[in-house]
Design a protein around this motif. Structure first.
Motif, PDB file in Angstrom:
ATOM      1  N   LEU A  14      40.444  48.193  42.039  1.00 20.23           N
ATOM      2  CA  LEU A  14      41.136  46.723  42.405  1.00 20.23           C
ATOM      3  C   LEU A  14      42.023  46.725  43.255  1.00 20.23           C
ATOM      4  CD1 LEU A  14      39.197  44.171  41.317  1.00 20.23           C
ATOM      5  CD2 LEU A  14      38.204  45.308  42.845  1.00 20.23           C
ATOM      6  N   LYS A  15      42.459  48.246  44.010  1.00 21.52           N
ATOM      7  CA  LYS A  15      43.968  48.689  45.087  1.00 21.52           C
ATOM      8  C   LYS A  15      43.457  49.365  46.524  1.00 21.52           C
ATOM      9  CE  LYS A  15      46.948  50.289  42.714  1.00 21.52           C
ATOM     10  NZ  LYS A  15      47.666  49.536  42.412  1.00 21.52           N
ATOM     11  N   GLY A  16      44.305  49.316  46.994  1.00 18.53           N
ATOM     12  CA  GLY A  16      44.239  49.880  47.706  1.00 18.53           C
ATOM     13  C   GLY A  16      43.377  49.784  49.244  1.00 18.53           C
TER      14      GLY A  16
ATOM     15  N   TYR B  91      32.765  30.867  47.312  1.00 20.23           N
ATOM     16  CA  TYR B  91      32.640  31.509  46.339  1.00 20.23           C
ATOM     17  C   TYR B  91      32.384  32.467  45.859  1.00 20.23           C
ATOM     18  CZ  TYR B  91      29.611  32.046  40.822  1.00 20.23           C
ATOM     19  OH  TYR B  91      29.412  32.075  39.663  1.00 20.23           O
ATOM     20  N   CYS B  92      33.282  33.446  45.872  1.00 27.33           N
ATOM     21  CA  CYS B  92      33.313  35.123  45.624  1.00 27.33           C
ATOM     22  C   CYS B  92      33.194  35.432  44.288  1.00 27.33           C
ATOM     23  CB  CYS B  92      34.407  35.462  45.847  1.00 27.33           C
ATOM     24  SG  CYS B  92      34.128  35.373  48.381  1.00 27.33           S
ATOM     25  N   VAL B  93      32.791  36.355  44.132  1.00 29.90           N
ATOM     26  CA  VAL B  93      32.171  37.326  42.272  1.00 29.90           C
ATOM     27  C   VAL B  93      32.245  39.355  43.168  1.00 29.90           C
ATOM     28  CG1 VAL B  93      30.735  37.677  40.776  1.00 29.90           C
ATOM     29  CG2 VAL B  93      30.094  36.003  42.219  1.00 29.90           C
ATOM     30  N   VAL B  94      33.297  38.980  42.904  1.00 30.20           N
ATOM     31  CA  VAL B  94      33.932  40.593  42.902  1.00 30.20           C
ATOM     32  C   VAL B  94      33.216  41.406  41.478  1.00 30.20           C
ATOM     33  CG1 VAL B  94      35.335  42.289  42.833  1.00 30.20           C
ATOM     34  CG2 VAL B  94      35.381  40.099  44.327  1.00 30.20           C
ATOM     35  N   ILE B  95      32.311  42.572  40.985  1.00 36.31           N
ATOM     36  CA  ILE B  95      32.260  43.670  40.106  1.00 36.31           C
ATOM     37  C   ILE B  95      33.093  44.612  40.216  1.00 36.31           C
ATOM     38  CG2 ILE B  95      30.015  44.041  39.302  1.00 36.31           C
ATOM     39  CD1 ILE B  95      28.701  41.594  40.227  1.00 36.31           C
ATOM     40  N   THR B  96      33.688  45.343  40.172  1.00 34.16           N
ATOM     41  CA  THR B  96      33.808  47.120  39.610  1.00 34.16           C
ATOM     42  C   THR B  96      33.383  47.675  38.614  1.00 34.16           C
ATOM     43  OG1 THR B  96      36.014  48.342  39.647  1.00 34.16           O
ATOM     44  CG2 THR B  96      36.314  45.883  38.617  1.00 34.16           C
ATOM     45  N   THR B  97      32.908  48.655  38.880  1.00 34.07           N
ATOM     46  CA  THR B  97      32.244  49.615  37.540  1.00 34.07           C
ATOM     47  C   THR B  97      33.780  50.497  36.866  1.00 34.07           C
ATOM     48  OG1 THR B  97      32.336  51.704  39.054  1.00 34.07           O
ATOM     49  CG2 THR B  97      30.448  50.691  39.557  1.00 34.07           C
ATOM     50  N   VAL B  98      34.640  50.315  37.738  1.00 30.88           N
ATOM     51  CA  VAL B  98      35.917  50.315  36.310  1.00 30.88           C
ATOM     52  C   VAL B  98      36.738  49.700  35.787  1.00 30.88           C
ATOM     53  CG1 VAL B  98      38.709  51.594  37.368  1.00 30.88           C
ATOM     54  CG2 VAL B  98      36.299  51.910  38.898  1.00 30.88           C
ATOM     55  N   ALA B  99      36.523  49.705  34.483  1.00 28.19           N
ATOM     56  CA  ALA B  99      36.975  48.920  33.762  1.00 28.19           C
ATOM     57  C   ALA B  99      38.523  48.427  33.700  1.00 28.19           C
ATOM     58  CB  ALA B  99      37.393  50.087  32.239  1.00 28.19           C
ATOM     59  N   HIS B 100      38.575  47.138  32.967  1.00 26.30           N
ATOM     60  CA  HIS B 100      39.735  46.774  32.921  1.00 26.30           C
ATOM     61  C   HIS B 100      41.176  47.748  32.386  1.00 26.30           C
ATOM     62  CE1 HIS B 100      43.287  43.843  31.686  1.00 26.30           C
ATOM     63  NE2 HIS B 100      42.946  43.315  32.588  1.00 26.30           N
ATOM     64  N   SER B 101      41.084  48.053  31.593  1.00 25.21           N
ATOM     65  CA  SER B 101      42.106  48.790  30.724  1.00 25.21           C
ATOM     66  C   SER B 101      42.705  50.600  31.904  1.00 25.21           C
ATOM     67  CB  SER B 101      41.208  49.841  29.308  1.00 25.21           C
ATOM     68  OG  SER B 101      40.025  50.407  30.190  1.00 25.21           O
ATOM     69  N   VAL B 102      41.694  50.804  32.794  1.00 25.67           N
ATOM     70  CA  VAL B 102      41.859  52.024  33.188  1.00 25.67           C
ATOM     71  C   VAL B 102      43.061  50.672  34.832  1.00 25.67           C
ATOM     72  CG1 VAL B 102      41.604  53.433  35.361  1.00 25.67           C
ATOM     73  CG2 VAL B 102      39.661  53.072  33.005  1.00 25.67           C
ATOM     74  N   HIS B 103      42.688  49.690  35.050  1.00 28.19           N
ATOM     75  CA  HIS B 103      43.271  48.778  35.870  1.00 28.19           C
ATOM     76  C   HIS B 103      44.703  48.472  35.398  1.00 28.19           C
ATOM     77  CE1 HIS B 103      39.032  48.417  38.125  1.00 28.19           C
ATOM     78  NE2 HIS B 103      40.313  47.452  39.120  1.00 28.19           N
ATOM     79  N   LEU B 104      44.656  48.122  34.320  1.00 27.48           N
ATOM     80  CA  LEU B 104      46.125  48.210  33.525  1.00 27.48           C
ATOM     81  C   LEU B 104      47.477  49.585  33.438  1.00 27.48           C
ATOM     82  CD1 LEU B 104      45.577  46.420  30.202  1.00 27.48           C
ATOM     83  CD2 LEU B 104      46.548  45.783  31.889  1.00 27.48           C
ATOM     84  N   LEU B 105      46.192  50.025  33.369  1.00 32.09           N
ATOM     85  CA  LEU B 105      46.824  51.907  33.812  1.00 32.09           C
ATOM     86  C   LEU B 105      47.317  51.900  34.980  1.00 32.09           C
ATOM     87  CD1 LEU B 105      45.223  54.127  31.652  1.00 32.09           C
ATOM     88  CD2 LEU B 105      47.697  53.318  31.201  1.00 32.09           C
TER      89      LEU B 105
END
Length: 692
Positions: free
Chosen positions: A78-80, A97-111
């Motif tokens: 969830l960038k760029g 009402y918005c729902v965003v589902i990403t296949t990339v884990a939160h740990s990778v978002h932190l990095l």
């Protein structure tokens, strides 16, 4: 004990988590997630779950006032660009009402946000929820952001693909040069085997970490304790990342089900992926039919023959294409499995048998005929269904697979498959009988410019008689992938100079061939970066060909670091002809050997410090390490793609060496021969598109 079926059901379970959010919503989905959904039931499952609409994930899409809820399903961080598109869609709509589902884990978002440690909760997702409310224009509106790994496509009972990682490919010598160029001279790597995770570009690190997280999710959901093994530099990095995944260590302590997973780099055997020796129906279907738009694996099946429409230049735009993914029909799924894992002739015979059986059940006036299966015969059976709408609707899955088979068998480009196979066999023998310059010379007469003096037609290329640039490139890859192991290593200076001279000549002729094409194939377009012949100048063509040869020269060195499984080429002994011996077959033979010796080329990656201590002790005492054949379930992860022919090879190896063993293949994509030049010469291996 778990079976492979428990793992192939995992993708469907993940999509059920998405389905729980889609009621009364407009769905925006990117291509990679759409391809995963395609093999898990398609758009129908979303609509059945209450979704109102399904739209492309694009800044040019939006919803009306009467559509207050949106669900975004994306395969990126969830960038760029991803964030910009979501913002654009929300700004043009009236969501509450918005729902965003990403296949990339939160740990990778932190990095990706430069946070190196794990944190409580999901702060990155929580911050994004606030942004969603801002864009909707009211902080009291509802926003949800979550990670759901809807990454896998269950293509068959034996195969799970990962469309999200379709362009992940093992690194090649030119990539090593790029990595070393950014490092101090004293810290440069001597080989790809020395490259570690931290030395890779951050985009590639994120992609590998995301893949490790996805695999961990599968094993966590199924309570699996895996032992990881690797063959090849990229596989070692991925397996090491999985072994060191923060959540994996705790999971492995308590998980009740044991399994082995062997990661194998595609570069260990390029010959098998680019060759035409597979004798498989699906491989030919994938090669000659056009890809389904936005998809890496599936193809378009022309459905016109099942209608009363007349064929016109615009009829393809009138009728939606069929496809190979038939998830709603058990009969079609059974037929697909047979087509995918049987030999070509057996697959075609099974298509005919299924069509005859289906027509007989529906009491259609079918005329039986024995002998060779022809496309005309298959079409005559399928056209019987036009008279019965109920039968057509009930058996649409089987009919689509039948049409795909008939359209492949009569495709004008299919004879080139046999021509390539014949020349590959010739090259295989020539490599053992002649020196490399003599083998290269045999390619020169094949490279005829379109509409040249020797061409059978003026300004066009005959499908049967002449090989185009695609076939030439495939033969070059095939030849160079075997060259060094089939030829003596100690070439004299004179021979090296002769090879360089011939390579320059081949580069010149291939450049001429490319610039004389009146229509550029998809491969040539990707190779040169030109969409039409007018853009393709001699300079651009030569630059692409020169870059291609730089990569070709390093292809057969991929196995140089191996001690035992160094060769896929068996030279002629005067009695038997030279043969290609698949690398995957050699690995499976090692895994299934009854005496279970330790293969020095299959690295055990799950041991960590304990394994390092064992390695030290092994210098003065016998220490046993885990063996891939220790566990009742074996995963094979082919990094860079797997061919349908290799799926058959795996099936046959298991039934021959260890019947009853559960084997599940995971891979980044299902390969057609022309995928390999694209992955070798045009893919940005060091800069994957993960949304950074």
């Amino acid at each position: 004990m778990l079976t492979t079926e428990d793992y192939t059901h995992f993708p469907v379970q993940m999509w059920e988590r998405v389905l729980s959010k889609v009621k009364k919503a407009a769905i925006f989905m990117d291509d990679k997630c759409a391809e995963s959904l395609h093999w898990c039931g398609g758009a129908a499952v979303l609509l059945e779950a209450g979704a109102r609409n399904l739209k492309q994930f694009s800044s040019f899409e939006a919803c009306g006032v009467n559509e207050p809820k949106a669900v975004f399903v994306v395969s990126t961080l969830l960038k760029g660009t991803t964030v910009e598109i979501i913002k654009d869609i929300i700004s043009l709509s009236h969501f509450q009402y918005c729902v965003v589902i990403t296949t990339v884990a939160h740990s990778v978002h932190l990095l990706a946000n430069n946070v190196a440690t794990e944190m409580e909760g999901s702060p990155v997702f929580e911050q994004f929820e606030e942004k969603l409310c801002e864009w909707m224009g009211n902080m009291n509106y509802t926003a949800e952001v979550m990670h759901v790994p809807v990454v896998f496509a269950p293509v068959s009972q034996q195969l799970l693909l990962t469309p999200m990682f379709a362009h992940l490919f093992p690194l090649l010598p030119p990539d090593l040069e790029s990595i070393n160029a950014k490092r101090p001279e004293k810290k440069r790597f001597g080989s790809l085997l020395d490259v570690d995770m931290n030395s890779l570009p951050v985009e590639l690190q994120f992609e590998i970490k995301s893949l490790a997280s996805v695999l961990n999710s599968v094993f966590e959901a199924t309570g699996t304790r895996e032992e990881s093994f690797a063959v090849g530099p990229m596989s070692r990095i991925i397996a090491g990342e999985l072994a060191n995944h923060p959540q994996a260590k705790n999971r492995r302590k308590a998980a009740p089900n044991k399994a082995s997973i062997i990661f194998v780099d595609r570069t260990m055997d390029i010959t098998g992926a680019v060759g035409h020796h597979g004798d498989n129906l699906v491989e030919k279907i994938l090669s000659v039919l056009k890809p389904l738009p936005g998809h890496v694996t599936d193809v378009q099946v022309d459905m016109l023959e099942l209608t009363s429409l007349q064929r016109t230049p615009h009829s393809q735009n009138t009728l939606a294409p069929g496809c190979l993914a038939q998830t709603q029909s058990p009969a079609a799924q059974t037929l697909w499995e047979a087509m995918l894992t049987n030999k070509h002739k057996e697959g075609v015979m099974e298509v005919r048998r299924q069509l005859v059986e289906t027509a007989s059940k529906e009491k259609l006036p079918i005329k039986m005929s024995m002998g060779r299966v022809t496309p005309e015969q298959l079409c005559s059976y399928m056209q019987l269904f036009k008279s019965s709408w109920g039968a057509l609707e009930s058996h649409c899955g089987v009919l689509q697979l039948g049409l795909a088979t008939a359209q492949t068998l009569r495709h004008p480009g299919l004879p080139r498959w046999d021509a390539c196979l014949a020349f590959e066999r010739l090259l295989l023998q020539a490599l053992g009988d002649s020196d490399f310059p003599a083998v290269l010379r045999q390619l020169l007469p094949l490279m005829k410019p379109c509409g040249g003096e020797d061409s059978t037609t003026s300004g066009s290329r005959s499908a049967e008689d002449e090989s185009g640039p695609d076939e030439m490139i495939l033969l070059l890859v095939y030849l160079y992938s075997l060259a060094d192991e089939a030829q003596p290593a100690d070439q004299d200076t004179e021979e090296e100079e002769e090879v360089e001279k011939l390579e320059r000549e081949l580069m010149g002729v291939l450049t001429l061939v490319l610039t004389r094409e009146i229509e550029l194939s998809p491969l040539v377009q990707k190779l040169t970066g030109c969409a039409n012949p007018e853009e393709l100048t001699t300079e651009r063509a030569y630059s692409a060909v020169e870059k291609m040869f730089d990569t070709l020269r390093g292809l057969s060195h991929a196995r140089d670091h191996l001690k035992q499984l160094r060769s896929v080429y068996t030279a002629s002994d005067g009695v038997h002809q030279a043969t290609y011996r698949p690398f995957l077959q050699q690995i499976l033979e090692e895994v299934f050997r009854p005496d279970r010796p330790e293969c020095p080329d299959i690295d055990y990656m799950s041991g960590g410090l304990t394994d390092m201590l064992k390695t030290g002790f092994s210098m003065f005492m016998k220490v046993s390490r885990p063996h891939p054949g220790d566990n009742p379930l074996l995963f094979l992860f082919l990094v860079g793609g797997v061919t349908p022919a290799e799926l058959r090879l795996i099936k046959e190896s298991v039934s021959t060496h260890k019947p009853g063993t559960q084997v599940l293949v995971l891979s980044t994509r299902l390969l057609r021969p022309t995928d390999i030049p694209e992955l070798l010469f045009t893919t940005q291996r060091l800069l994957p598109d993960i949304g950074v």
